[in-house]
Write a protein that holds these residues in place. Structure first.
Motif, PDB file in Angstrom:
ATOM      1  N   UNK A  82       0.832  -1.195   0.000  1.00  0.00           N
ATOM      2  CA  UNK A  82       0.000   0.000   0.000  1.00  0.00           C
ATOM      3  C   UNK A  82       0.875   1.257   0.000  1.00  0.00           C
ATOM      4  N   UNK A  83       1.975   1.166  -0.725  1.00  0.00           N
ATOM      5  CA  UNK A  83       2.979   2.229  -0.685  1.00  0.00           C
ATOM      6  C   UNK A  83       2.403   3.597  -1.027  1.00  0.00           C
ATOM      7  N   UNK A  84       1.738   3.705  -2.180  1.00  0.00           N
ATOM      8  CA  UNK A  84       1.251   5.022  -2.618  1.00  0.00           C
ATOM      9  C   UNK A  84       0.226   5.604  -1.657  1.00  0.00           C
ATOM     10  N   UNK A  85      -0.750   4.772  -1.281  1.00  0.00           N
ATOM     11  CA  UNK A  85      -1.787   5.236  -0.363  1.00  0.00           C
ATOM     12  C   UNK A  85      -1.211   5.531   1.011  1.00  0.00           C
ATOM     13  N   UNK A  86      -0.303   4.668   1.475  1.00  0.00           N
ATOM     14  CA  UNK A  86       0.307   4.862   2.787  1.00  0.00           C
ATOM     15  C   UNK A  86       1.088   6.153   2.872  1.00  0.00           C
ATOM     16  N   UNK A  87       1.853   6.450   1.824  1.00  0.00           N
ATOM     17  CA  UNK A  87       2.641   7.679   1.828  1.00  0.00           C
ATOM     18  C   UNK A  87       1.745   8.899   1.688  1.00  0.00           C
ATOM     19  N   UNK A  88       0.681   8.781   0.892  1.00  0.00           N
ATOM     20  CA  UNK A  88      -0.261   9.895   0.783  1.00  0.00           C
ATOM     21  C   UNK A  88      -0.845  10.238   2.156  1.00  0.00           C
ATOM     22  N   UNK A  89      -1.261   9.215   2.881  1.00  0.00           N
ATOM     23  CA  UNK A  89      -1.810   9.446   4.219  1.00  0.00           C
ATOM     24  C   UNK A  89      -0.764  10.012   5.157  1.00  0.00           C
ATOM     25  N   UNK A 112       7.716   3.914  -8.373  1.00  0.00           N
ATOM     26  CA  UNK A 112       6.374   3.739  -7.813  1.00  0.00           C
ATOM     27  C   UNK A 112       5.805   5.060  -7.292  1.00  0.00           C
ATOM     28  N   UNK A 113       6.649   5.850  -6.651  1.00  0.00           N
ATOM     29  CA  UNK A 113       6.174   7.087  -6.036  1.00  0.00           C
ATOM     30  C   UNK A 113       5.984   8.206  -7.051  1.00  0.00           C
ATOM     31  N   UNK A 114       6.889   8.287  -8.021  1.00  0.00           N
ATOM     32  CA  UNK A 114       6.887   9.431  -8.921  1.00  0.00           C
ATOM     33  C   UNK A 114       6.366   9.134 -10.306  1.00  0.00           C
ATOM     34  N   UNK A 115       6.649   7.954 -10.823  1.00  0.00           N
ATOM     35  CA  UNK A 115       6.367   7.697 -12.219  1.00  0.00           C
ATOM     36  C   UNK A 115       5.169   6.803 -12.468  1.00  0.00           C
TER      37      UNK A 115
END
Length: 277
Positions: free
Chosen positions: A225-232, A254-257
């Motif tokens: 859940x990397x993207x959602x986890x970092x957004x939160x 994953x985070x940028x591209x």
């Protein structure tokens, strides 16, 4: 005196990166180098960097005029008398031009303006970002098109604790924290239900020891859940800058591209700092 390089294609994204840089480095002496690169004497769109060069093609004469106007605007906009501005033109592709200037001008940071995400268009900064990150050994700040500098409250450092943090990484992080007197929030990207290995524990301990005199804390998010986890995390902890080591290219992609299909809001306003070892 810091030396900052900012590539420009004279688009609004590039203008925004320059404005952000003036505010971010407002309190220290800086030489700003505003670079435009083109091939065969024209502002042509190199397919390799299609995501970056989206402005109209101009003649060489117009390029020179646009750079002069950019420098004039910078001098008017800055509030620091120790900010100096220099226009650079290169007849080569973007990576070659940046690599040359990083060496010749002893550049400390590169700032690149990018398109931010939107609900109708997921964030894709183009192959140029990966090219610069992988081929130019210099800290790179990636400034989304919607980013506005409103101070730095907290700085995140995304890591899996698997790499040894060499001097360049630590010194760049430390310098970034000191510039804005901001706390460091270390975010561990962990595999599902996995504990830290001995090596990971040692690397985490090193970070804790090195930053013992600076305010810092440790957190984690599940890898799946990397993207959602970092957004939160960005929203909850009021993160103003997300930093990451360049060798973690999988994280960067994953985070940028390749963000999640769902709208990830932090892409639109939070800059990233990519640090080389």
């Amino acid at each position: 005196m810091k030396n900052i390089l900012i590539p420009t294609d004279f688009s609004e994204n590039a203008h925004n990166a320059i404005r952000y840089a003036l505010d971010y480095f407002a309190e220290i002496p800086v030489n700003f180098y505003i670079l435009h690169s083109s091939s065969k004497g024209k502002l042509q769109v190199d397919p390799e960097f299609e995501g970056f060069f989206d402005s109209e093609i101009q003649t060489v004469q117009n390029t020179t005029s646009l750079l002069k106007a950019e420098i004039t605007t910078c001098r008017i906009s800055t509030k620091n008398s120790e900010h100096n501005f220099f226009a650079l033109e290169e007849d080569s592709n973007l990576v070659e031009a940046i690599r040359k200037q990083v060496s010749e001008k002893e550049i400390d940071y590169i700032l690149m303006g990018t398109k931010g995400a939107s609900k109708n268009n997921s964030s894709d900064m183009g192959s140029n970002t990966v090219e610069v990150i992988t081929k130019v050994k210099c800290p790179i700040m990636i400034i989304p098109g919607d980013a506005r500098f409103v101070g730095v409250k907290n700085i995140a450092f995304v890591t899996d604790y698997n790499c040894v943090y060499r001097n360049k990484v630590i010194s760049t992080l430390s310098e970034t924290l000191s510039l804005h007197n901001a706390p460091l929030r270390v975010l561990h990207v962990k595999s599902n239900n996995s504990d830290l290995s001995v090596t990971q524990t040692d690397n985490k301990g090193f970070l804790h020891y090195f930053f013992r005199e600076k305010k810092h804390s440790f957190h984690f998010v599940e890898n799946k859940e990397l993207e959602t986890g970092i957004e939160n995390f960005v929203e909850t902890w009021e993160i103003s800058l997300v930093s990451i080591v360049a060798k973690n290219l999988n994280f960067i992609q994953r985070l940028l591209l390749r963000p999640a299909v769902k709208f990830v809001s932090y892409h639109t306003h939070v800059p990233f700092l990519v640090i080389h070892e």
